[in-house]
Design a protein around this motif. Structure first.
Motif, PDB file in Angstrom:
ATOM      1  N   VAL A 176      77.443  15.590  15.889  1.00 43.36           N
ATOM      2  CA  VAL A 176      78.096  15.906  17.155  1.00 43.36           C
ATOM      3  C   VAL A 176      77.844  17.367  17.537  1.00 43.36           C
ATOM      4  O   VAL A 176      77.606  17.693  18.706  1.00 43.36           O
ATOM      5  CB  VAL A 176      79.607  15.614  17.067  1.00 43.36           C
ATOM      6  N   PHE A 177      77.883  18.248  16.539  1.00 45.78           N
ATOM      7  CA  PHE A 177      77.642  19.669  16.786  1.00 45.78           C
ATOM      8  C   PHE A 177      76.242  19.901  17.337  1.00 45.78           C
ATOM      9  O   PHE A 177      76.057  20.652  18.299  1.00 45.78           O
ATOM     10  CB  PHE A 177      77.844  20.439  15.477  1.00 45.78           C
ATOM     11  N   ALA A 178      75.234  19.265  16.730  1.00 40.57           N
ATOM     12  CA  ALA A 178      73.850  19.437  17.187  1.00 40.57           C
ATOM     13  C   ALA A 178      73.685  18.942  18.622  1.00 40.57           C
ATOM     14  O   ALA A 178      73.026  19.590  19.449  1.00 40.57           O
ATOM     15  CB  ALA A 178      72.900  18.701  16.250  1.00 40.57           C
ATOM     16  N   LEU A 179      74.280  17.792  18.934  1.00 48.54           N
ATOM     17  CA  LEU A 179      74.184  17.270  20.301  1.00 48.54           C
ATOM     18  C   LEU A 179      74.885  18.194  21.294  1.00 48.54           C
ATOM     19  O   LEU A 179      74.371  18.439  22.398  1.00 48.54           O
ATOM     20  CB  LEU A 179      74.810  15.876  20.359  1.00 48.54           C
ATOM     21  N   ALA A 180      76.045  18.705  20.919  1.00 44.52           N
ATOM     22  CA  ALA A 180      76.780  19.600  21.817  1.00 44.52           C
ATOM     23  C   ALA A 180      76.000  20.883  22.085  1.00 44.52           C
ATOM     24  O   ALA A 180      75.954  21.373  23.227  1.00 44.52           O
ATOM     25  CB  ALA A 180      78.146  19.923  21.221  1.00 44.52           C
ATOM     26  N   ILE A 181      75.367  21.418  21.046  1.00 43.27           N
ATOM     27  CA  ILE A 181      74.548  22.625  21.221  1.00 43.27           C
ATOM     28  C   ILE A 181      73.395  22.345  22.172  1.00 43.27           C
ATOM     29  O   ILE A 181      73.086  23.149  23.069  1.00 43.27           O
ATOM     30  CB  ILE A 181      74.020  23.107  19.853  1.00 43.27           C
ATOM     31  N   GLN A 182      72.737  21.210  21.987  1.00 44.80           N
ATOM     32  CA  GLN A 182      71.619  20.848  22.853  1.00 44.80           C
ATOM     33  C   GLN A 182      72.064  20.700  24.305  1.00 44.80           C
ATOM     34  O   GLN A 182      71.371  21.141  25.232  1.00 44.80           O
ATOM     35  CB  GLN A 182      71.004  19.541  22.374  1.00 44.80           C
ATOM     36  N   VAL A 183      73.213  20.086  24.520  1.00 42.96           N
ATOM     37  CA  VAL A 183      73.719  19.886  25.873  1.00 42.96           C
ATOM     38  C   VAL A 183      74.040  21.221  26.541  1.00 42.96           C
ATOM     39  O   VAL A 183      73.673  21.457  27.705  1.00 42.96           O
ATOM     40  CB  VAL A 183      74.969  18.979  25.848  1.00 42.96           C
ATOM     41  N   VAL A 184      74.705  22.107  25.815  1.00 42.39           N
ATOM     42  CA  VAL A 184      75.074  23.410  26.388  1.00 42.39           C
ATOM     43  C   VAL A 184      73.827  24.213  26.742  1.00 42.39           C
ATOM     44  O   VAL A 184      73.744  24.803  27.843  1.00 42.39           O
ATOM     45  CB  VAL A 184      75.966  24.196  25.400  1.00 42.39           C
ATOM     46  N   ILE A 185      72.857  24.232  25.849  1.00 44.02           N
ATOM     47  CA  ILE A 185      71.624  24.984  26.122  1.00 44.02           C
ATOM     48  C   ILE A 185      70.869  24.373  27.299  1.00 44.02           C
ATOM     49  O   ILE A 185      70.325  25.083  28.160  1.00 44.02           O
ATOM     50  CB  ILE A 185      70.736  25.026  24.865  1.00 44.02           C
ATOM     51  N   LYS A 189      70.046  26.366  30.684  1.00 41.51           N
ATOM     52  CA  LYS A 189      68.652  26.711  30.948  1.00 41.51           C
ATOM     53  C   LYS A 189      68.048  25.914  32.090  1.00 41.51           C
ATOM     54  O   LYS A 189      67.297  26.450  32.915  1.00 41.51           O
ATOM     55  CB  LYS A 189      67.832  26.500  29.678  1.00 41.51           C
ATOM     56  N   TYR A 190      68.362  24.608  32.126  1.00 42.40           N
ATOM     57  CA  TYR A 190      67.725  23.750  33.124  1.00 42.40           C
ATOM     58  C   TYR A 190      68.700  23.206  34.166  1.00 42.40           C
ATOM     59  O   TYR A 190      68.276  22.559  35.124  1.00 42.40           O
ATOM     60  CB  TYR A 190      67.039  22.564  32.423  1.00 42.40           C
ATOM     61  N   GLY A 191      69.992  23.412  33.965  1.00 40.11           N
ATOM     62  CA  GLY A 191      70.964  22.888  34.895  1.00 40.11           C
ATOM     63  C   GLY A 191      71.184  21.399  34.771  1.00 40.11           C
ATOM     64  O   GLY A 191      71.734  20.766  35.680  1.00 40.11           O
ATOM     65  N   ALA A 192      70.778  20.815  33.653  1.00 40.79           N
ATOM     66  CA  ALA A 192      70.930  19.374  33.440  1.00 40.79           C
ATOM     67  C   ALA A 192      71.062  19.111  31.948  1.00 40.79           C
ATOM     68  O   ALA A 192      70.656  19.923  31.109  1.00 40.79           O
ATOM     69  CB  ALA A 192      69.740  18.605  34.016  1.00 40.79           C
ATOM     70  N   ILE A 193      71.623  17.949  31.614  1.00 36.87           N
ATOM     71  CA  ILE A 193      71.774  17.564  30.213  1.00 36.87           C
ATOM     72  C   ILE A 193      70.434  17.084  29.671  1.00 36.87           C
ATOM     73  O   ILE A 193      69.837  16.145  30.211  1.00 36.87           O
ATOM     74  CB  ILE A 193      72.835  16.457  30.065  1.00 36.87           C
ATOM     75  N   THR A 194      69.944  17.712  28.647  1.00 34.19           N
ATOM     76  CA  THR A 194      68.683  17.337  28.026  1.00 34.19           C
ATOM     77  C   THR A 194      68.891  17.158  26.525  1.00 34.19           C
ATOM     78  O   THR A 194      69.679  17.862  25.905  1.00 34.19           O
ATOM     79  CB  THR A 194      67.607  18.413  28.250  1.00 34.19           C
TER      80      THR A 194
END
Length: 231
Positions: A176-185, A189-194
């Motif tokens: 969950v932590f890894a996914l949350a970090i990816q979503v925030v970044i 950076k891109y203005g969208a969930i990646t």
């Protein structure tokens, strides 16, 4: 007459006393070899938690003062000193501030630690000329990390679940932590969930945690595996 001392608490005794005035030990039950010269291996009284915090503060103030003097002597302005002061302030909050309380709460400590880190990031933003990233990126990442630490801490504190269950729970929390970090970044950076680098990290860990949970709740399979590895 030679002085004697209690065999339990080492307090000095009068020759007329039959009970230790400090710990209540019966003097008559002590053998003769427990009396004699005061023992040389008496333990020193440990420092109180507040004394430890005070000494830590003093130790941290010395390099902070040196940084201030050097900063002023170089060009008469404060340049890189705030970086050192902020780092030292965070270290004091992490290591020594909880010493001021007898039983500090984990949740309260994490809230204070998070505030200290965000404040330090804001100082870095001010020195670098931009504070926009602090609240858009630094604050969410810091909060997510604090929640991760809190979740793992609470999982380890659980008494009933087995070590396998705790290990699987920790792996799931890291997913969950890894996914949350990816979503925030991605949002910053891109203005969208990646979901990019997190996917190859999360999937294997998710499979492992699911397998561990299945083994934990399948007693027959668990027993066979334990016998197979001679546990």
């Amino acid at each position: 007459m030679r002085n004697s001392y209690c065999a339990k608490c080492k307090v000095e005794l009068s020759h007329t006393e039959t009970v230790c005035p400090l710990c209540g030990t019966q003097i008559a039950t002590q053998s003769d070899d427990t009396y004699g010269a005061y023992p040389s291996n008496v333990e020193q009284v440990p420092l109180s938690r507040k004394h430890i915090a005070l000494k830590g503060l003093i130790v941290l103030l010395l390099p902070a003062l040196c940084c201030f003097v050097i900063d002023i002597l170089v060009d008469g302005h404060i340049n890189w000193g705030p970086y050192i002061w902020g780092a030292e302030a965070c270290f004091f909050v992490f290591a020594f501030l909880p010493k001021l309380f007898e039983k500090p709460k984990m949740s309260l400590c994490l809230i204070v630690d998070t505030a200290a880190i965000v404040a330090y990031l804001y100082i870095i933003g001010l020195k670098s000329g931009s504070t926009q990233w602090v609240f858009a990126l630094g604050l969410p990442l810091t909060i997510i990390t604090a929640l991760l630490v809190f979740s793992i801490w609470k999982t380890i504190e659980l008494k009933r679940p087995s070590q396998m269950f705790k290990f699987a729970a920790v792996i799931s929390t890291l997913d969950v932590f890894a996914l949350a970090i990816q979503v925030v970044i991605g949002v910053y950076k891109y203005g969208a969930i990646t979901i990019g680098w997190a996917l190859p990290v999360v999937l294997p860990a998710l499979i492992i945690s699911a397998a561990l949970f299945y083994i934990e709740f399948n007693s027959s399979l668990k027993n066979r595996l334990l016998r197979a590895v001679f546990l």
